[in-house]
Structures are given as C-alpha cells and as structure tokens.
Design a protein around this motif. Sequence first.
Motif, PDB file in Angstrom:
ATOM      1  N   PRO A 194       6.901  -4.687  -7.015  1.00 23.50           N
ATOM      2  CA  PRO A 194       5.970  -3.572  -7.264  1.00 23.50           C
ATOM      3  C   PRO A 194       6.355  -2.335  -6.457  1.00 23.50           C
ATOM      4  CG  PRO A 194       4.965  -5.185  -5.808  1.00 23.50           C
ATOM      5  CD  PRO A 194       6.291  -5.754  -6.240  1.00 23.50           C
TER       6      PRO A 194
ATOM      7  N   GLU B  58       5.533   1.568  -5.629  1.00 28.06           N
ATOM      8  CA  GLU B  58       4.431   2.517  -5.743  1.00 28.06           C
ATOM      9  C   GLU B  58       4.877   3.882  -6.231  1.00 28.06           C
ATOM     10  OE1 GLU B  58       1.851   2.589  -2.345  1.00 28.06           O
ATOM     11  OE2 GLU B  58       1.998   0.421  -2.110  1.00 28.06           O
TER      12      GLU B  58
ATOM     13  N   THR C 223       6.553   0.316  -1.319  1.00 27.55           N
ATOM     14  CA  THR C 223       6.377  -0.890  -2.105  1.00 27.55           C
ATOM     15  C   THR C 223       5.355  -1.749  -1.365  1.00 27.55           C
ATOM     16  OG1 THR C 223       7.514  -2.727  -3.225  1.00 27.55           O
ATOM     17  CG2 THR C 223       8.325  -2.127  -1.028  1.00 27.55           C
TER      18      THR C 223
END
Length: 91
Positions: free
Chosen positions: A51, A53, A69
Amino acid sequence: KIFETSQGSYIGFCTNTAPVKQAEAVCLTFVVPTRQDVDTWFRVLDDHNLPLENAPVRNMVFNIYHFFTTDPNGYTLEIQAFLHPFPPKRS
C-alpha cells in the motif's frame, strides 16, 4: 529537529498536532542517498503491491524527496532523500 549522530547518520524528532490513531503516531523514516533511490524503492514496493500512500514528491518545506507507505501493523513508513540535509547558515 534533525541531529547528526555521526558522520552521515541522523536522527530526527517531529511533532504532529493532528489527531492520530496509536499506530499513526509513529513514522519510521528510511533515508536513502538520492532521489533516484527513492524512485527505485517506490517501484520495488509498487511491484510487490504494497500500500503506497502517494507517489514520490518534493517537499519544499523540508527540502526532501519522499513518499509514504504503511507496514502490516499500520505504522507509517517514509522513504526519503535529503535534497540538502541542512539549510545553509545565515551570516
């Protein structure tokens, strides 16, 4: 505040005034030598579907190039390169 702990090593402390969850209260920053290294780490993490950001950006306030992240426990990780570690001292 950023302090040089030895040649080429730094430790920094920041204050966040925004309300955050416990895991968000900690941000571990990995400082890499160049902005190209930041881009490389972004691609590596993106290739592993972690993931992310944001894409790497220049932060004009701190004169860094970075992205964020999140680790599996919800802690924020930052990959960063100083564009100039410390502003020149004014006379």
